[in-house]
Design a protein around this motif. Structure first.
Motif, PDB file in Angstrom:
ATOM      1  N   SER A 131       0.712  -1.102  -0.123  1.00  0.00           N
ATOM      2  CA  SER A 131       0.057   0.040  -0.143  1.00  0.00           C
ATOM      3  C   SER A 131       0.881   1.228  -0.070  1.00  0.00           C
ATOM      4  CB  SER A 131      -0.753  -0.079   1.359  1.00  0.00           C
ATOM      5  OG  SER A 131      -0.128   0.110   2.484  1.00  0.00           O
ATOM      6  N   LEU A 132       0.306   2.441  -0.351  1.00  0.00           N
ATOM      7  CA  LEU A 132       0.735   3.604  -0.295  1.00  0.00           C
ATOM      8  C   LEU A 132       1.449   3.915   0.986  1.00  0.00           C
ATOM      9  CD1 LEU A 132       1.938   6.307  -1.879  1.00  0.00           C
ATOM     10  CD2 LEU A 132      -0.504   7.386  -1.339  1.00  0.00           C
ATOM     11  N   LEU A 133       0.647   3.618   2.220  1.00  0.00           N
ATOM     12  CA  LEU A 133       1.220   3.917   3.526  1.00  0.00           C
ATOM     13  C   LEU A 133       2.404   3.027   3.668  1.00  0.00           C
ATOM     14  CD1 LEU A 133       0.561   5.435   5.882  1.00  0.00           C
ATOM     15  CD2 LEU A 133      -1.031   3.544   6.859  1.00  0.00           C
ATOM     16  N   THR A 134       2.376   1.922   3.459  1.00  0.00           N
ATOM     17  CA  THR A 134       3.618   1.067   3.735  1.00  0.00           C
ATOM     18  C   THR A 134       4.789   1.657   2.903  1.00  0.00           C
ATOM     19  OG1 THR A 134       2.322  -1.060   4.082  1.00  0.00           O
ATOM     20  CG2 THR A 134       4.606  -1.124   3.519  1.00  0.00           C
ATOM     21  N   ALA A 135       4.719   2.132   1.699  1.00  0.00           N
ATOM     22  CA  ALA A 135       5.796   2.675   1.009  1.00  0.00           C
ATOM     23  C   ALA A 135       6.415   3.723   1.660  1.00  0.00           C
ATOM     24  CB  ALA A 135       5.174   2.958  -0.358  1.00  0.00           C
ATOM     25  N   ALA A 136       5.245   4.810   2.116  1.00  0.00           N
ATOM     26  CA  ALA A 136       5.665   5.940   2.590  1.00  0.00           C
ATOM     27  C   ALA A 136       6.402   5.786   3.920  1.00  0.00           C
ATOM     28  CB  ALA A 136       4.577   6.877   2.861  1.00  0.00           C
ATOM     29  N   SER A 137       6.168   4.609   4.583  1.00  0.00           N
ATOM     30  CA  SER A 137       6.723   4.232   5.891  1.00  0.00           C
ATOM     31  C   SER A 137       8.147   3.758   5.681  1.00  0.00           C
ATOM     32  CB  SER A 137       5.818   3.204   6.837  1.00  0.00           C
ATOM     33  OG  SER A 137       6.392   2.680   7.817  1.00  0.00           O
ATOM     34  N   MET A 138       8.197   3.117   4.546  1.00  0.00           N
ATOM     35  CA  MET A 138       9.595   2.329   4.149  1.00  0.00           C
ATOM     36  C   MET A 138      10.597   3.444   3.701  1.00  0.00           C
ATOM     37  SD  MET A 138       9.520  -0.619   5.291  1.00  0.00           S
ATOM     38  CE  MET A 138       8.629   0.063   6.623  1.00  0.00           C
ATOM     39  N   VAL A 139      10.041   4.588   3.113  1.00  0.00           N
ATOM     40  CA  VAL A 139      10.762   5.541   2.669  1.00  0.00           C
ATOM     41  C   VAL A 139      11.419   6.386   3.708  1.00  0.00           C
ATOM     42  CG1 VAL A 139      11.002   8.028   1.593  1.00  0.00           C
ATOM     43  CG2 VAL A 139       9.635   5.872   0.422  1.00  0.00           C
ATOM     44  N   ILE A 140      10.603   6.503   4.814  1.00  0.00           N
ATOM     45  CA  ILE A 140      11.275   6.911   6.233  1.00  0.00           C
ATOM     46  C   ILE A 140      12.353   6.270   6.789  1.00  0.00           C
ATOM     47  CG2 ILE A 140      10.757   7.641   8.401  1.00  0.00           C
ATOM     48  CD1 ILE A 140       8.022   8.382   7.387  1.00  0.00           C
ATOM     49  N   GLY A 141      12.153   4.699   6.772  1.00  0.00           N
ATOM     50  CA  GLY A 141      13.136   3.867   7.121  1.00  0.00           C
ATOM     51  C   GLY A 141      14.365   3.638   6.539  1.00  0.00           C
ATOM     52  N   LEU A 142      14.262   3.858   4.949  1.00  0.00           N
ATOM     53  CA  LEU A 142      15.341   3.989   4.179  1.00  0.00           C
ATOM     54  C   LEU A 142      16.043   5.239   4.387  1.00  0.00           C
ATOM     55  CD1 LEU A 142      16.689   3.299   1.689  1.00  0.00           C
ATOM     56  CD2 LEU A 142      15.343   4.323   0.218  1.00  0.00           C
ATOM     57  N   LEU A 143      15.578   6.140   4.700  1.00  0.00           N
ATOM     58  CA  LEU A 143      16.439   7.659   4.913  1.00  0.00           C
ATOM     59  C   LEU A 143      17.020   7.453   6.349  1.00  0.00           C
ATOM     60  CD1 LEU A 143      13.905  10.336   3.647  1.00  0.00           C
ATOM     61  CD2 LEU A 143      16.135   9.450   2.765  1.00  0.00           C
ATOM     62  N   GLY A 144      16.347   6.912   7.147  1.00  0.00           N
ATOM     63  CA  GLY A 144      16.922   6.583   8.575  1.00  0.00           C
ATOM     64  C   GLY A 144      18.074   5.655   8.267  1.00  0.00           C
ATOM     65  N   LEU A 145      17.970   4.524   7.833  1.00  0.00           N
ATOM     66  CA  LEU A 145      19.132   3.737   7.433  1.00  0.00           C
ATOM     67  C   LEU A 145      20.379   4.236   6.854  1.00  0.00           C
ATOM     68  CD1 LEU A 145      17.649   0.062   6.764  1.00  0.00           C
ATOM     69  CD2 LEU A 145      18.977   0.817   8.733  1.00  0.00           C
ATOM     70  N   LEU A 146      19.999   5.134   5.740  1.00  0.00           N
ATOM     71  CA  LEU A 146      20.894   5.790   5.043  1.00  0.00           C
ATOM     72  C   LEU A 146      21.860   6.911   6.124  1.00  0.00           C
ATOM     73  CD1 LEU A 146      19.281   6.370   1.655  1.00  0.00           C
ATOM     74  CD2 LEU A 146      21.334   4.888   2.176  1.00  0.00           C
ATOM     75  N   THR A 147      20.696   7.573   6.793  1.00  0.00           N
ATOM     76  CA  THR A 147      21.431   8.463   7.960  1.00  0.00           C
ATOM     77  C   THR A 147      22.461   8.009   8.741  1.00  0.00           C
ATOM     78  OG1 THR A 147      19.349   9.715   7.530  1.00  0.00           O
ATOM     79  CG2 THR A 147      20.693  10.243   9.656  1.00  0.00           C
ATOM     80  N   ALA A 148      22.234   6.751   9.196  1.00  0.00           N
ATOM     81  CA  ALA A 148      22.799   5.898  10.078  1.00  0.00           C
ATOM     82  C   ALA A 148      24.366   5.399   9.617  1.00  0.00           C
ATOM     83  CB  ALA A 148      22.232   4.943  10.813  1.00  0.00           C
ATOM     84  N   LEU A 149      24.147   5.045   8.376  1.00  0.00           N
ATOM     85  CA  LEU A 149      25.034   4.694   7.499  1.00  0.00           C
ATOM     86  C   LEU A 149      26.135   5.789   7.185  1.00  0.00           C
ATOM     87  CD1 LEU A 149      26.263   2.251   6.057  1.00  0.00           C
ATOM     88  CD2 LEU A 149      25.072   2.879   4.195  1.00  0.00           C
ATOM     89  N   VAL A 150      25.647   6.916   6.740  1.00  0.00           N
ATOM     90  CA  VAL A 150      26.587   8.213   6.461  1.00  0.00           C
ATOM     91  C   VAL A 150      26.973   8.750   7.873  1.00  0.00           C
ATOM     92  CG1 VAL A 150      26.580  10.637   5.819  1.00  0.00           C
ATOM     93  CG2 VAL A 150      25.137   8.857   4.595  1.00  0.00           C
TER      94      VAL A 150
END
Length: 673
Positions: A131-150
Motif C-alpha cells: 500500500s501507499l502507506l507502507t511505501a511511505a513508511s519504508m521511505v522514512i526507514g530507508l532515509l533513517g538507515l542511510l542517515t545511520a550509514l552516513v
C-alpha cells in the motif's frame, strides 16, 4: 525537557546506537501484525535490552547468551510455521536476527552487517503489503538507515545527525531518477517479476461457504475490495450487484456451493440471454487469495485479464484458474437486463428445494399453513414471493448489524423470535421459506453498491459492501433476482445506506471539525492510493510495451525494451561524463595542477597543507636529495602565474602540464642531507 537535555549530552557512541535502534524498531513495526506475537515481543525486548546497555555503558552479552537466544528463536519459528523456509518463516527469522545482531556490535564489520540486514528487513515489509502507506513508511526507514550509514562514516568528532540526514537525503534524491528509469523500463518477465503468491495472505473477503452471521463481520471491515471505473453512463444504484459465490446447498447451519446427486447431464445449465446496451468498465481487484471474480451481473463474455484463465459456471459465477494473490486489473462488459436458467420445470431444479432434515420446524409448519390458505394453495412463484416480501415489510422485521448469535434453527429464530438480522440472515431465511413452499431458490453472495470518489471518478467497493441476495426460479422467466433485504431496509440497495460500526476517536474528532472534512480527506487519500495501485503496483508488461508504442515503436518487443534501456543508460553516462568535464573546466587549471603536485608530495611524506603555494613547497623540499628538478618546476609554476614577464616563464600551461607527467615524483621522500 530534562530528557532531551540528557539525550543531547550523551556520548556519541551511545547517541548513534540509540538512533540506529530507533530506525530498526521503525522498520520492524509494520511486521507486528503479520508475524507471530512472540517474534515482535522478542525483538522489542532485545532492542530495549540493547538500549539499556548503551545508556548504562554495560558490556555486551557473551556469545553463549546469543547462541541460546538464536536457538530459542529458531525453535519458536519452527513451532509457529513448521518450517524454516518460505516467506513467513524467513521474515520471522530475519526480524529476530536483526534484533539479535545489535547485541554483538563490537566492531565496524558488525555495524555494517546490521545496516545491510536492516535494508533486507525493510524490503520484507512489501511481502505483506504494498500500500501507499507502507511505501511511505519504508521511505522514512530507508532515509533513517542511510542517515545511520552516513553517520557511521564520520568517525571524527561529534557531527550532528541533521548533517548526516541531509547527506543521506541528497544521496536518495540523486538515486531516485535511476530507480524510476529502472522501474519503468526494466523488463517485467513473469513469473520472476512480482511478489510471491502468498503475499496477500490474511486478506478478508467473501468465502466459498457462508455461515449465517458470517457476512455481518465483513461490515466491520472498511478496507477496499475493488475499484470500478465505468465507461459512459453508470448503472442505477439498484443494479450495482457484483456477483460472487452462488450457494445452493444448506446443511442446517452453513451454505455451500451446489452438491448435486444428479448426473452432470441432468444438472442445470446457465442459458444466459442478455439484452440492451452493454456496460463497459475497468475493475481493479485487490488480491484476496480467492479464485472468483465479482463481476457486475451479468457478464456473458470472458473479461480481459492477463495471466489468468477464466471460466463461467452454470450459476453465472466467473472464476480464475488459480487464486488471485495480487492486485489485478481487468476490463469487462456486462448487461443489467438479462435472463438465465431453464424456462420450464427440469429435474435439476429439485436440488434447489432440498432442505436439511430436523431443522427449522416452525418455518416448515408456516409454509404448510400458507399452502392450506386458499389464497396460496395453487399460487405460482411470483405470488408466493410477493406474499413473503410483504410479510418482511409489514411484520416488524429489522435490518441490523448486530442481531446476536443465532442457534441451530436460524430461519425459525428470524421469522418468529428475533425478527432482526443482517443481509445473510434475511436471505437465508427467505430461501428456506421459499423451498418449504416448493419454490426453487438459492442464495447469491457478492457486493452491492459502492461509493463514488469525487476526486478520481472511481467507484470504491469495500468489504463492508458485501451482500447476500437470493434468486428464485419462476416458470417462463428462469432465475429471477429477489433481494429480501430491500423489503426490510429499502435504503440498503436504493440509496446505498450502510450499517456502519462505531467510528474511531480520530474519525469522530475530524467529523466534529467539519461534517464533510472527514469524507473529503478519506476520498483524497483513497484516490491517492488508487493512483499508486494503477501506476505502480499494476504497472505490467503490457503497459511497458504500450509505453514503447507511444514513443514510436510499431510492434515493440523485449529486445526493443532492452535497447531503450541500454541507450538511456549510455546516454545518461555520457551526459554525466560531459558534466564532469564541464565542471572541471570551470576550475582554475593552474590551481588544479598545483593541487596535483601537492597531493603527490603529501603521499610521499612531505608535511604540507593542501593550500601551500609553490615556493613554499620548493623550500620544503630543500635538503632532500634528487628533488632539484621538482623544485625548479615548482618555481616556474609560480613564475607563470605571478611573474608573467619573467624570462624563465613557460609560454603555455600545457608545457608545465607535460613536464609534470615527465617528472619522477618520489613514492617516499629521501632523507635530508
Amino acid at each position: 525537557m530534562q530528557l532531551l537535555h540528557r539525550l543531547k549530552h550523551l556520548p556519541r557512541d551511545t547517541r548513534d546506537t540509540l538512533f540506529l535502534l530507533l530506525v530498526i524498531a521503525w522498520i520492524l513495526l509494520p511486521l507486528v501484525e503479520p508475524l507471530p506475537l512472540w517474534c515482535s515481543a522478542m525483538a522489542a525486548l532485545v532492542l530495549l535490552w540493547r538500549s539499556w546497555i548503551a545508556v548504562k555503558g554495560r558490556p555486551l552479552p557473551s556469545r553463549w547468551w546469543l547462541l541460546l537466544l538464536l536457538l530459542l528463536a529458531a525453535g519458536a519459528t519452527w513451532y509457529s510455521h513448521h518450517t524454516l523456509m518460505g516467506r513467513d518463516a524467513g521474515v520471522t527469522f530475519i526480524a529476530v536476527l536483526l534484533a539479535l545482531k545489535t547485541l554483538e556490535m563490537r566492531a565496524r564489520r558488525d555495524a555494517f552487517v546490521v545496516f545491510f540486514l536492516g535494508f533486507f528487513a525493510l524490503l520484507s515489509n512489501f511481502f505483506f503489503s504494498q500500500s501507499l502507506l507502507t511505501a511511505a513508511s519504508m521511505v522514512i526507514g530507508l532515509l533513517g538507515l542511510l542517515t545511520a550509514l552516513v553517520n557511521h562514516h564520520m568517525p571524527v568528532g561529534r557531527p550532528p545527525l541533521l548533517l548526516a540526514a541531509r547527506t543521506a537525503a541528497g544521496m536518495a534524491l540523486l538515486g531516485a531518477p535511476i530507480m524510476v528509469v529502472l522501474f519503468v523500463l526494466f523488463p517485467r518477465i513473469a513469473p520472476l517479476w512480482g511478489l510471491p503468491g502468498d503475499a496477500m495472505g490474511g486478506r478478508s473477503g467473501l468465502s466459498a461457504t457462508v455461515q449465517v452471521g458470517a457476512i455481518a463481520s465483513l461490515a466491520l471491515d472498511s478496507s477496499v475490495a475493488m475499484r470500478v471505473r465505468f465507461e459512459g453512463a453508470v448503472p442505477a444504484q439498484r443494479d450495482l450487484y457484483f456477483r460472487g459465490p452462488v450457494l445452493s446447498t444448506f446443511d442446517g447451519r452453513e451454505w455451500k456451493p451446489l452438491r448435486s446427486s444428479f448426473p452432470q447431464a441432468l444438472q442445470l445449465a446457465s442459458r444466459l440471454q442478455v439484452s440492451g446496451t452493454p456496460i463497459k468498465y475497468e475493475l481493479t481487484l485487490e488480491g484476496n487469495r480467492q479464485p472468483w471474480l465479482p463481476l457486475l451481473d451479468a457478464t456473458p463474455e470472458p473479461p480481459t485479464l492477463k495471466g489468468y484463465t477464466t471460466r463461467m459456471d452454470s450459476a453465472l459465477q466467473w472464476t480464475t484458474d488459480r487464486p488471485i494473490g495480487e492486485l489485478v486489473r481487468l476490463q469487462a462488459q456486462s448487461y443489467t437486463a438479462f435472463r438465465h436458467g431453464p424456462l420450464q420445470q427440469e429435474l435439476g431444479l429439485q436440488d434447489m428445494i432440498e432442505l436439511p432434515a430436523g431443522y427449522n420446524p416452525r418455518t416448515l409448519q408456516y409454509a404448510l399453513e400458507m399452502r392450506r390458505d386458499p389464497r396460496y394453495a395453487r399460487a405460482d412463484a411470483p405470488t408466493l414471493v410477493a406474499a413473503v416480501l410483504d410479510k418482511l415489510r409489514t411484520g416488524g422485521y429489522r435490518y441490523t448489524l448486530d442481531p446476536g448469535v443465532y442457534g441451530s434453527n436460524t430461519a425459525d429464530e428470524f421469522w418468529f423470535d428475533r425478527k432482526e438480522g443482517f443481509c445473510e440472515h434475511i436471505a437465508s431465511s427467505f430461501v428456506l421459506l421459499m423451498r418449504a413452499l416448493d419454490v426453487p431458490a438459492r442464495m447469491v453472495t457478492g457486493y452491492q453498491g459502492g461509493e463514488l470518489n469525487g476526486v478520481d471518478g472511481f467507484w470504491t467497493v469495500r468489504q463492508s459492501d458485501a451482500h447476500a441476495w437470493t434468486e428464485v426460479w419462476m416458470a417462463g422467466q428462469g432465475w429471477v433476482r429477489v433481494d429480501p433485504t430491500s423489503a426490510v431496509a429499502p435504503a440498503r440497495t436504493g440509496s446505498l445506506q450502510r450499517l456502519l460500526p462505531p467510528r474511531s476517536v480520530v474519525a469522530q474528532a475530524l467529523g466534529a471539525i467539519s461534517p464533510g472534512f472527514e469524507i473529503n480527506l478519506r476520498a483524497l487519500w483513497e484516490a491517492s492510493n488508487n493512483r499508486w495501485n494503477q501506476w505502480v503496483l499494476n504497472y505490467s508488461q503490457s503497459q511497458q510495451l504500450n509505453l514503447l508504442r507511444n514513443i514510436g515503436f510499431n510492434a515493440p518487443s523485449w529486445e526493443d525494451l532492452g535497447s531503450v534501456l541500454i541507450a538511456l543508460v549510455v546516454g545518461v553516462s555520457l551526459l554525466g561524463a560531459a558534466w564532469t568535464q564541464w565542471d572541471r573546466s570551470r576550475q582554475d587549471p593552474w590551481l588544479r595542477l598545483l593541487q596535483a603536485a601537492s597531493a603527490k608530495l603529501q603521499r610521499a611524506g612531505l608535511p604540507v597543507a593542501p593550500n601551500t603555494p609553490p615556493r613554499q613547497l620548493a623550500l620544503a623540499l630543500q635538503g632532500h636529495a634528487g628533488m632539484e628538478g621538482i623544485q625548479d618546476w615548482l618555481l616556474r609554476l609560480e613564475s607563470w602565474r605571478y611573474a608573467p614577464k619573467a624570462d624563465n616563464r613557460p609560454r603555455t600551461l600545457g608545457t608545465l602540464r607535460k613536464e609534470f607527467g615527465q617528472l619522477r615524483w618520489p613514492q617516499r621522500l629521501p632523507p635530508t642531507a
